[in-house]
Design a protein around this motif. Structure first.
Motif, PDB file in Angstrom:
ATOM      1  N   ARG A  62      46.506  41.239  45.061  1.00 11.87           N
ATOM      2  CA  ARG A  62      45.253  41.980  44.815  1.00 11.87           C
ATOM      3  C   ARG A  62      44.043  41.057  45.016  1.00 11.87           C
ATOM      4  O   ARG A  62      43.043  41.442  45.621  1.00 11.87           O
ATOM      5  CB  ARG A  62      45.251  42.554  43.398  1.00 11.87           C
ATOM      6  N   VAL A  63      44.149  39.837  44.485  1.00 11.18           N
ATOM      7  CA  VAL A  63      43.027  38.893  44.618  1.00 11.18           C
ATOM      8  C   VAL A  63      42.854  38.530  46.092  1.00 11.18           C
ATOM      9  O   VAL A  63      41.743  38.567  46.641  1.00 11.18           O
ATOM     10  CB  VAL A  63      43.271  37.628  43.758  1.00 11.18           C
ATOM     11  N   ASN A  64      43.967  38.209  46.752  1.00 11.87           N
ATOM     12  CA  ASN A  64      43.861  37.795  48.157  1.00 11.87           C
ATOM     13  C   ASN A  64      43.358  38.922  49.060  1.00 11.87           C
ATOM     14  O   ASN A  64      42.556  38.686  49.966  1.00 11.87           O
ATOM     15  CB  ASN A  64      45.209  37.266  48.668  1.00 11.87           C
ATOM     16  N   ASP A  65      43.789  40.147  48.791  1.00 14.41           N
ATOM     17  CA  ASP A  65      43.297  41.270  49.610  1.00 14.41           C
ATOM     18  C   ASP A  65      41.786  41.442  49.443  1.00 14.41           C
ATOM     19  O   ASP A  65      41.067  41.720  50.407  1.00 14.41           O
ATOM     20  CB  ASP A  65      44.004  42.581  49.222  1.00 14.41           C
ATOM     21  N   ALA A  66      41.313  41.256  48.210  1.00 13.91           N
ATOM     22  CA  ALA A  66      39.865  41.372  47.962  1.00 13.91           C
ATOM     23  C   ALA A  66      39.109  40.288  48.725  1.00 13.91           C
ATOM     24  O   ALA A  66      38.050  40.544  49.317  1.00 13.91           O
ATOM     25  CB  ALA A  66      39.587  41.270  46.461  1.00 13.91           C
TER      26      ALA A  66
END
Ligand SMILES: Cc1ncc(COP(=O)(O)O)c(C=O)c1O
Length: 418
Positions: A62-66
């Protein structure tokens, strides 16, 4: 490059300030969730999370996609321009602090946050004297190195400010044992200095970590903080809380350590877990402090960069969605109980202490702590080391560590401490 070539370059060409943790340096090739893989493909359970930083696990999707989405929109723009996610993040972060906090400045690191907090405090109070704990750690800039009580971190030069080191509240080993009922004797000297400053019309500046991480996971008891809060009121002390390690749920039970321990800091400093490892820090002020320094110009090129802000926004959402604050309190309490149950009476161990997902295993001798560190690594577990004598094993895993992960950690320690 093979491991020898990599180690040769690190040993010969990188500045010698950082010593490798292990007898044989660990060269990382990949990391995922609570695991790190070395160059030979060996898997390690990571109970140190990049020094208490990657709280939501390595490569959190989730963090990396953001971050990736932000990267495709725009990357660096600098502080001179505004963008919506930074405004949204500032509002959310301030709401998590609660109370009268109304201003935030984004930095690049914990050190930069504390450095700015100290400079602001001095400007806002017109005071020079800074007080910190003798086992505290506050960073690597000129001022924060010397605000660090652990003097092995000082540089071989003169201190840049008037800094006093207050006895660290290691209340379990304290011989006075009176602070539950009356003012702690360890604070008498500081109070005398506070009074002298008050007489000159000045406010003392006090910089504290609610849990002293690098100092060896020292956890002052609640009654100490209650007494400290009274002293702060009595002498009009300007309080800075260094939440670089304790912030974002690591202490368990609340978002920040100052909330857990009933402190009311004028400034709060943040870093590490704020963006799950993407470089970001923050300094949060109350209106009256920021008002007093409103004419001060301050700028940094990378502070609050869009990629880190995108990560930080996702971090806060995940902390809430996963109920990290409560899970950390509950799991941390069980882990501390079990570690004490299995290991506290081992001959080489002095004591085991901790709160939330920060646990310290204090050995009598630094050599035994170093041996445990290396042995845990051989068994596939990564932990840290701290304490003035470097005799404390630090277990500060990602905040997504599960009961199974803690169980595995305990099983490995059974082998390590045989
Ligand atoms: C309590 C505390 N403050 C400040 C810092 C400095 O943060 P950074 O290394 O990101 O500059 C650290 C780093 O370990 C820390 O533990």
């Amino acid at each position: 490059m093979n491991s020898n070539e990599i180690n040769d370059i690190f040993d010969s060409n990188l500045a010698p300030f950082v010593r490798p943790y292990y007898d044989i340096p660990l060269i990382v090739s990949k990391a995922d969730g609570v695991y790190i893989y070395d160059i030979e493909g060996k898997r390690y359970l990571d109970a140190y999370s990049g020094v208490a930083t990657v709280s939501l696990g390595h490569c959190n999707k989730r963090v990396n996609d953001a971050v990736k989405a932000q990267m495709d929109n725009f990357g660096h723009i600098s502080y001179i321009y505004r963008f919506e996610p930074a405004a949204a993040y500032a509002a959310i972060l301030l709401s998590k602090c609660g109370g009268d906090y109304s201003r935030v400045f984004f930095t690049n690191s914990g050190s930069e946050s504390v450095d700015l907090a100290l400079m602001t405090a001095r400007a806002a109070t017109d005071s020079e004297a800074i007080f910190t704990f003798s086992e505290g750690y506050h960073g690597g800039t000129f001022l924060t190195k010397f605000s660090t009580g652990l003097n092995t971190w000082h540089a071989p030069v003169e201190a840049p400010a008037e800094i006093y080191y207050i006895t660290t509240p290691e209340c379990v080993t304290c011989s006075h044992k009176q602070c539950e009922t009356s003012r702690c004797i360890c604070l008498n000297k500081a109070c005398e200095k506070f009074e002298a400053l008050n007489k000159k019309g000045k406010r003392p500046i006090l910089l504290v970590e609610p849990v002293l991480g690098v100092g060896g996971i020292i956890t002052p008891p609640l009654h100490y903080f209650k007494m400290l809060a009274e002293i702060i009121d009595e002498y009009n002390v300007f309080l800075i809380c260094d939440e670089v390690q304790t912030g974002f749920g690591r202490a368990g039970g609340s978002f920040f350590g100052f909330q857990k321990y009933g402190l009311d800091p004028d400034i709060v400093c943040m870093g590490k877990a704020i963006a799950n490892g993407y470089p970001l820090g923050a300094v949060v002020f109350k209106e009256d402090t920021s008002d007093r320094v409103k004419d001060m110009l301050h700028f940094n090129t990378f502070g609050g960069n869009p990629l880190s802000i995108a990560a930080a926004l996702e971090v806060i959402k995940l902390i809430d969605e996963l109920d990290i604050v409560n899970t950390v309190e509950e799991n941390g309490r069980i882990f501390l109980r079990d570690m004490r149950l299995f290991f506290e009476d081992r001959p080489k161990i002095n004591r085991i202490r901790g709160v939330g997902y920060s646990l310290g295993l204090e050995f009598e001798a630094p050599e035994d702590a170093a041996e445990a560190l290396n042995s845990a690594r051989r068994e596939g577990l990564l932990v840290g080391i701290g304490g003035r004598k470097k005799n404390v094993i630090r277990i500060q895993p990602p905040l997504i560590f599960s009961s199974d992960n803690f169980h595995e950690t305990i099983e490995i320690f059974k082998t390590v401490l045989k």
